[in-house]
Design a protein around this motif. Sequence first.
Motif, short mmCIF file in Angstrom:
data_model
loop_
_atom_site.label_atom_id
_atom_site.label_comp_id
_atom_site.label_asym_id
_atom_site.label_seq_id
_atom_site.Cartn_x
_atom_site.Cartn_y
_atom_site.Cartn_z
N GLN A 9 -7.12 7.14 19.75
CA GLN A 9 -7.95 6.34 20.65
C GLN A 9 -9.44 6.52 20.36
O GLN A 9 -10.23 5.64 20.65
N ARG A 10 -9.80 7.65 19.77
CA ARG A 10 -11.20 7.91 19.42
C ARG A 10 -11.53 7.53 17.98
O ARG A 10 -12.69 7.53 17.59
N ALA A 11 -10.54 7.20 17.20
CA ALA A 11 -10.74 6.97 15.76
C ALA A 11 -11.44 5.65 15.47
O ALA A 11 -11.27 4.67 16.17
N ASP A 12 -12.25 5.67 14.42
CA ASP A 12 -12.89 4.47 13.90
C ASP A 12 -12.05 3.82 12.81
O ASP A 12 -12.20 2.64 12.53
N LEU A 13 -11.20 4.62 12.18
CA LEU A 13 -10.41 4.16 11.04
C LEU A 13 -9.05 4.82 11.07
O LEU A 13 -8.93 6.02 11.35
N ALA A 14 -8.01 4.04 10.79
CA ALA A 14 -6.66 4.58 10.62
C ALA A 14 -6.20 4.29 9.20
O ALA A 14 -6.25 3.15 8.75
N LEU A 15 -5.81 5.31 8.50
CA LEU A 15 -5.19 5.18 7.19
C LEU A 15 -3.69 5.20 7.45
O LEU A 15 -3.11 6.24 7.74
N VAL A 16 -3.08 4.02 7.40
CA VAL A 16 -1.68 3.86 7.80
C VAL A 16 -0.81 3.76 6.55
O VAL A 16 -0.89 2.78 5.80
N VAL A 17 0.01 4.78 6.33
CA VAL A 17 0.87 4.83 5.15
C VAL A 17 2.27 4.41 5.56
O VAL A 17 2.88 5.03 6.44
N LEU A 18 2.75 3.35 4.94
CA LEU A 18 4.06 2.79 5.25
C LEU A 18 4.93 2.79 4.00
O LEU A 18 4.43 2.78 2.88
N LYS A 46 5.39 4.18 -2.17
CA LYS A 46 6.71 4.04 -2.82
C LYS A 46 6.84 2.69 -3.50
O LYS A 46 7.95 2.16 -3.67
N ALA A 47 5.72 2.13 -3.94
CA ALA A 47 5.77 0.84 -4.64
C ALA A 47 6.61 0.92 -5.91
O ALA A 47 7.15 -0.08 -6.36
N ASP A 48 6.74 2.11 -6.47
CA ASP A 48 7.56 2.29 -7.67
C ASP A 48 9.04 2.10 -7.40
O ASP A 48 9.82 1.91 -8.34
N HIS A 58 -3.59 -9.31 1.18
CA HIS A 58 -5.02 -9.23 1.44
C HIS A 58 -5.39 -8.02 2.29
O HIS A 58 -6.52 -7.57 2.27
N ASP A 59 -4.44 -7.46 3.02
CA ASP A 59 -4.78 -6.36 3.91
C ASP A 59 -4.02 -5.07 3.59
O ASP A 59 -4.00 -4.15 4.40
N ALA A 60 -3.39 -4.97 2.42
CA ALA A 60 -2.61 -3.78 2.09
C ALA A 60 -2.81 -3.40 0.63
O ALA A 60 -2.97 -4.26 -0.23
N LEU A 61 -2.77 -2.10 0.40
CA LEU A 61 -2.81 -1.57 -0.96
C LEU A 61 -1.43 -1.01 -1.28
O LEU A 61 -0.84 -0.30 -0.45
N HIS A 62 -0.92 -1.32 -2.45
CA HIS A 62 0.37 -0.81 -2.88
C HIS A 62 0.14 0.36 -3.82
O HIS A 62 -0.58 0.22 -4.81
N VAL A 63 0.75 1.49 -3.49
CA VAL A 63 0.58 2.69 -4.29
C VAL A 63 1.92 3.37 -4.51
O VAL A 63 2.91 3.07 -3.85
N SER A 64 1.90 4.29 -5.45
CA SER A 64 3.03 5.18 -5.66
C SER A 64 2.48 6.60 -5.75
O SER A 64 1.77 6.92 -6.70
N ALA A 65 2.78 7.41 -4.78
CA ALA A 65 2.35 8.79 -4.82
C ALA A 65 3.02 9.53 -5.97
O ALA A 65 2.45 10.44 -6.56
N ARG A 66 4.22 9.10 -6.33
CA ARG A 66 4.96 9.75 -7.42
C ARG A 66 4.34 9.47 -8.78
O ARG A 66 4.14 10.36 -9.58
N THR A 67 4.01 8.20 -9.04
CA THR A 67 3.49 7.84 -10.36
C THR A 67 1.97 7.78 -10.41
O THR A 67 1.38 7.76 -11.48
N GLY A 68 1.33 7.67 -9.27
CA GLY A 68 -0.12 7.54 -9.23
C GLY A 68 -0.61 6.10 -9.29
O GLY A 68 -1.81 5.84 -9.18
N ALA A 69 0.30 5.16 -9.43
CA ALA A 69 -0.09 3.75 -9.51
C ALA A 69 -0.78 3.33 -8.21
O ALA A 69 -0.32 3.67 -7.12
N GLY A 70 -1.87 2.62 -8.32
CA GLY A 70 -2.58 2.09 -7.18
C GLY A 70 -3.54 3.06 -6.50
O GLY A 70 -4.29 2.67 -5.61
N LEU A 71 -3.53 4.31 -6.91
CA LEU A 71 -4.38 5.29 -6.25
C LEU A 71 -5.87 5.03 -6.49
O LEU A 71 -6.69 5.27 -5.61
#
Length: 86
Positions: A9-18, A46-48, A58-71
């Motif tokens: 409720q106090r946050a200015d930004l949420a980093l939402v990982v789905l 988990k885009a991999d 337009h509002d989402a970044l696709h990444v793979s924590a395992r491969t590093g893609a999109g980081l």
Amino acid sequence: MPPARAELQRADLALVVLDARDPDGGRAAVSDAIVDVPLRVWVHNKADLLDAPAPEAHDALHVSARTGAGLEALHARLRELAQGNA
């Protein structure tokens, strides 16, 4: 109220990982918790594991924590926000 919800409720930004395999389900699960957060960065991890490349969003970044893609794109977005470029 749970401490995490109070902090949101106090946050200015949420980093939402789905999970990239079901981002709509993830958004539905967290929508109430982040309703008052003015800025959100949607990260589809988990885009991999997708059968086909993730469609551009337009509002989402696709990444793979395992491969590093999109980081690098995620880092760039966070740098933009840190510099005040919402």
